[in-house]
Write a protein that holds these residues in place. Structure first.
Motif, PDB file in Angstrom:
ATOM      1  N   ASN A  90      71.989  13.002  77.413  1.00 32.04           N
ATOM      2  CA  ASN A  90      72.481  14.359  77.658  1.00 32.04           C
ATOM      3  C   ASN A  90      72.190  15.240  76.434  1.00 32.04           C
ATOM      4  O   ASN A  90      71.693  14.755  75.416  1.00 32.04           O
ATOM      5  N   GLN A  91      72.519  16.516  76.559  1.00 30.59           N
ATOM      6  CA  GLN A  91      72.200  17.452  75.470  1.00 30.59           C
ATOM      7  C   GLN A  91      72.990  17.144  74.201  1.00 30.59           C
ATOM      8  O   GLN A  91      72.472  17.244  73.087  1.00 30.59           O
ATOM      9  N   HIS A  92      74.232  16.719  74.413  1.00 35.01           N
ATOM     10  CA  HIS A  92      75.093  16.417  73.271  1.00 35.01           C
ATOM     11  C   HIS A  92      74.477  15.305  72.407  1.00 35.01           C
ATOM     12  O   HIS A  92      74.385  15.421  71.187  1.00 35.01           O
ATOM     13  N   LEU A  93      74.038  14.254  73.069  1.00 37.88           N
ATOM     14  CA  LEU A  93      73.456  13.113  72.363  1.00 37.88           C
ATOM     15  C   LEU A  93      72.119  13.503  71.711  1.00 37.88           C
ATOM     16  O   LEU A  93      71.814  13.074  70.591  1.00 37.88           O
ATOM     17  N   THR A  94      71.348  14.297  72.409  1.00 39.93           N
ATOM     18  CA  THR A  94      70.055  14.755  71.863  1.00 39.93           C
ATOM     19  C   THR A  94      70.299  15.573  70.591  1.00 39.93           C
ATOM     20  O   THR A  94      69.631  15.365  69.572  1.00 39.93           O
ATOM     21  N   ASN A  95      71.262  16.466  70.633  1.00 42.59           N
ATOM     22  CA  ASN A  95      71.605  17.267  69.439  1.00 42.59           C
ATOM     23  C   ASN A  95      72.034  16.361  68.290  1.00 42.59           C
ATOM     24  O   ASN A  95      71.654  16.571  67.140  1.00 42.59           O
ATOM     25  N   HIS A  96      72.833  15.369  68.640  1.00 42.80           N
ATOM     26  CA  HIS A  96      73.376  14.449  67.643  1.00 42.80           C
ATOM     27  C   HIS A  96      72.245  13.707  66.919  1.00 42.80           C
ATOM     28  O   HIS A  96      72.234  13.609  65.688  1.00 42.80           O
ATOM     29  N   ILE A  97      71.282  13.211  67.694  1.00 42.90           N
ATOM     30  CA  ILE A  97      70.140  12.487  67.104  1.00 42.90           C
ATOM     31  C   ILE A  97      69.355  13.432  66.198  1.00 42.90           C
ATOM     32  O   ILE A  97      68.980  13.079  65.077  1.00 42.90           O
ATOM     33  N   LYS A  98      69.115  14.650  66.685  1.00 44.03           N
ATOM     34  CA  LYS A  98      68.305  15.603  65.915  1.00 44.03           C
ATOM     35  C   LYS A  98      68.990  16.043  64.629  1.00 44.03           C
ATOM     36  O   LYS A  98      68.350  16.435  63.667  1.00 44.03           O
ATOM     37  N   LYS A  99      70.304  15.963  64.641  1.00 35.42           N
ATOM     38  CA  LYS A  99      71.055  16.324  63.423  1.00 35.42           C
ATOM     39  C   LYS A  99      70.967  15.218  62.379  1.00 35.42           C
ATOM     40  O   LYS A  99      71.062  15.447  61.181  1.00 35.42           O
ATOM     41  N   ASN A 100      70.775  13.986  62.864  1.00 35.32           N
ATOM     42  CA  ASN A 100      70.776  12.826  61.957  1.00 35.32           C
ATOM     43  C   ASN A 100      69.393  12.378  61.497  1.00 35.32           C
ATOM     44  O   ASN A 100      69.274  11.453  60.706  1.00 35.32           O
ATOM     45  N   GLY A 101      68.342  12.983  62.038  1.00 37.62           N
ATOM     46  CA  GLY A 101      66.998  12.557  61.634  1.00 37.62           C
ATOM     47  C   GLY A 101      65.925  13.333  62.362  1.00 37.62           C
ATOM     48  O   GLY A 101      66.211  14.355  62.993  1.00 37.62           O
ATOM     49  N   LEU A 102      64.699  12.823  62.267  1.00 35.74           N
ATOM     50  CA  LEU A 102      63.569  13.474  62.938  1.00 35.74           C
ATOM     51  C   LEU A 102      63.299  12.769  64.264  1.00 35.74           C
ATOM     52  O   LEU A 102      63.134  11.551  64.301  1.00 35.74           O
ATOM     53  N   LEU A 103      63.278  13.556  65.328  1.00 33.95           N
ATOM     54  CA  LEU A 103      63.046  12.989  66.657  1.00 33.95           C
ATOM     55  C   LEU A 103      61.565  13.163  67.023  1.00 33.95           C
ATOM     56  O   LEU A 103      61.023  14.265  66.933  1.00 33.95           O
ATOM     57  N   VAL A 104      60.938  12.053  67.413  1.00 36.03           N
ATOM     58  CA  VAL A 104      59.512  12.054  67.766  1.00 36.03           C
ATOM     59  C   VAL A 104      59.373  11.630  69.227  1.00 36.03           C
ATOM     60  O   VAL A 104      59.953  10.619  69.641  1.00 36.03           O
ATOM     61  N   PHE A 105      58.607  12.388  69.990  1.00 35.76           N
ATOM     62  CA  PHE A 105      58.330  12.038  71.390  1.00 35.76           C
ATOM     63  C   PHE A 105      56.923  11.467  71.491  1.00 35.76           C
ATOM     64  O   PHE A 105      55.946  12.155  71.170  1.00 35.76           O
ATOM     65  N   LEU A 106      56.812  10.209  71.909  1.00 36.25           N
ATOM     66  CA  LEU A 106      55.497   9.617  72.155  1.00 36.25           C
ATOM     67  C   LEU A 106      55.104   9.933  73.598  1.00 36.25           C
ATOM     68  O   LEU A 106      55.648   9.365  74.548  1.00 36.25           O
ATOM     69  N   ASP A 107      54.202  10.882  73.721  1.00 40.53           N
ATOM     70  CA  ASP A 107      53.843  11.444  75.022  1.00 40.53           C
ATOM     71  C   ASP A 107      52.590  10.750  75.576  1.00 40.53           C
ATOM     72  O   ASP A 107      51.491  10.937  75.062  1.00 40.53           O
ATOM     73  N   VAL A 108      52.806   9.948  76.609  1.00 42.14           N
ATOM     74  CA  VAL A 108      51.714   9.169  77.212  1.00 42.14           C
ATOM     75  C   VAL A 108      51.594   9.578  78.685  1.00 42.14           C
ATOM     76  O   VAL A 108      52.612   9.677  79.377  1.00 42.14           O
ATOM     77  N   PRO A 109      50.374   9.823  79.177  1.00 46.16           N
ATOM     78  CA  PRO A 109      50.222  10.229  80.578  1.00 46.16           C
ATOM     79  C   PRO A 109      50.746   9.169  81.559  1.00 46.16           C
ATOM     80  O   PRO A 109      50.667   7.963  81.279  1.00 46.16           O
ATOM     81  N   VAL A 110      51.258   9.653  82.705  1.00 44.56           N
ATOM     82  CA  VAL A 110      51.858   8.749  83.704  1.00 44.56           C
ATOM     83  C   VAL A 110      50.880   7.642  84.121  1.00 44.56           C
ATOM     84  O   VAL A 110      51.270   6.474  84.221  1.00 44.56           O
ATOM     85  N   THR A 111      49.620   8.003  84.329  1.00 43.83           N
ATOM     86  CA  THR A 111      48.648   6.988  84.784  1.00 43.83           C
ATOM     87  C   THR A 111      48.545   5.837  83.777  1.00 43.83           C
ATOM     88  O   THR A 111      48.476   4.674  84.164  1.00 43.83           O
ATOM     89  N   GLU A 112      48.577   6.191  82.508  1.00 41.82           N
ATOM     90  CA  GLU A 112      48.496   5.172  81.448  1.00 41.82           C
ATOM     91  C   GLU A 112      49.787   4.326  81.428  1.00 41.82           C
ATOM     92  O   GLU A 112      49.739   3.109  81.287  1.00 41.82           O
ATOM     93  N   LEU A 113      50.938   5.001  81.585  1.00 42.55           N
ATOM     94  CA  LEU A 113      52.213   4.263  81.613  1.00 42.55           C
ATOM     95  C   LEU A 113      52.211   3.260  82.763  1.00 42.55           C
ATOM     96  O   LEU A 113      52.612   2.105  82.600  1.00 42.55           O
ATOM     97  N   VAL A 114      51.758   3.721  83.929  1.00 44.59           N
ATOM     98  CA  VAL A 114      51.749   2.856  85.114  1.00 44.59           C
ATOM     99  C   VAL A 114      50.863   1.639  84.860  1.00 44.59           C
ATOM    100  O   VAL A 114      51.241   0.505  85.165  1.00 44.59           O
ATOM    101  N   ASN A 115      49.698   1.867  84.260  1.00 48.63           N
ATOM    102  CA  ASN A 115      48.812   0.731  83.927  1.00 48.63           C
ATOM    103  C   ASN A 115      49.509  -0.270  83.031  1.00 48.63           C
ATOM    104  O   ASN A 115      49.449  -1.470  83.247  1.00 48.63           O
ATOM    105  N   ARG A 116      50.177   0.268  82.017  1.00 52.48           N
ATOM    106  CA  ARG A 116      50.830  -0.623  81.051  1.00 52.48           C
ATOM    107  C   ARG A 116      52.011  -1.372  81.657  1.00 52.48           C
ATOM    108  O   ARG A 116      52.347  -2.463  81.242  1.00 52.48           O
ATOM    109  N   LEU A 117      52.691  -0.732  82.619  1.00 49.36           N
ATOM    110  CA  LEU A 117      53.956  -1.297  83.118  1.00 49.36           C
ATOM    111  C   LEU A 117      53.814  -2.106  84.397  1.00 49.36           C
ATOM    112  O   LEU A 117      54.785  -2.692  84.866  1.00 49.36           O
ATOM    113  N   ARG A 118      52.598  -2.117  84.941  1.00 48.29           N
ATOM    114  CA  ARG A 118      52.396  -2.753  86.240  1.00 48.29           C
ATOM    115  C   ARG A 118      52.948  -4.181  86.291  1.00 48.29           C
ATOM    116  O   ARG A 118      53.557  -4.580  87.266  1.00 48.29           O
TER     117      ARG A 118
END
Ligand code: S3P
Length: 176
Positions: A90-118
């Motif tokens: 939720n937003q509260h938790l997201t804010n909390h994490i961002k207050k305590n450090g640097l938040l990084v999003f590893l953005d991978v395309p859906v097709t690649e995720l599906v391949n990896r998770l099959r």
């Protein structure tokens, strides 16, 4: 020229299969900091595996445990933390994490995720309907949180070492 240190904890978010643990371990090594995986932390604390928690307690209780332990961990860690795919609940938790450090999003395309998770067998969120539908639906709900990350790393078809190198450069920009 001396490279500035990364003084804040780093939290990696993104979908299952995005490479949070793999990249997290390599990054921690490069930064000479401890690496922590939230899922492993949950398993150690509860004495149960993630699939066991889902099977015996259900997703709602898993999220409660995940939320409590993430709050605890985010206040104490100095290292690199791989979050679970659904940790930014939720937003509260997201804010909390961002207050305590640097938040990084590893953005991978859906097709690649599906391949990896099959052939993934230990991810209760993927049981039932087909992987692509499930990933697409989950991502739609989670993107609004992931996209609030300080750093968005599009990993595309980069090899892991390249991702870490690029990410390190982006993290350094927060130290200047
Ligand atoms: C989940 C992702 C998993 C784990 C649990 C739920 C999710 O972590 O926390 O199975 O809801 O996306 P990974 O993202 O490390 O696979």
């Amino acid at each position: 020229m001396n490279q500035p240190e990364i003084s804040q904890p780093v939290f990696l978010c993104g979908m299952m299969g995005a490479g949070k643990s793999t990249i997290g371990k390599l990054l921690a090594k490069k930064l000479d900091k401890p690496f922590l995986d939230l899922d492993r932390f949950i398993e150690e604390d509860t004495g149960m595996s993630i699939p066991e928690i889902f099977a015996e307690k259900g997703e709602k209780e898993f999220r409660n445990i995940e939320r409590q332990l993430l709050k605890q961990l985010s206040q104490s860690t100095q290292g690199v933390v791989a979050l679970g795919g659904g940790s930014l609940q939720n937003q509260h938790l997201t804010n909390h994490i961002k207050k305590n450090g640097l938040l990084v999003f590893l953005d991978v395309p859906v097709t690649e995720l599906v391949n990896r998770l099959r052939s993934s067998e230990n991810r209760p969120m993927l049981s039932g309907s087909d992987t692509k539908t499930k990933i697409t639906t989950l991502l739609e709900d989670r993107l609004p949180f992931y996209q609030q990350a300080h750093i968005i790393m599009k990993t595309g078809n980069l090899i892991e070492e390249e991702v870490v190198k690029k990410l390190f450069k982006k993290l350094q920009m927060y130290e200047r």
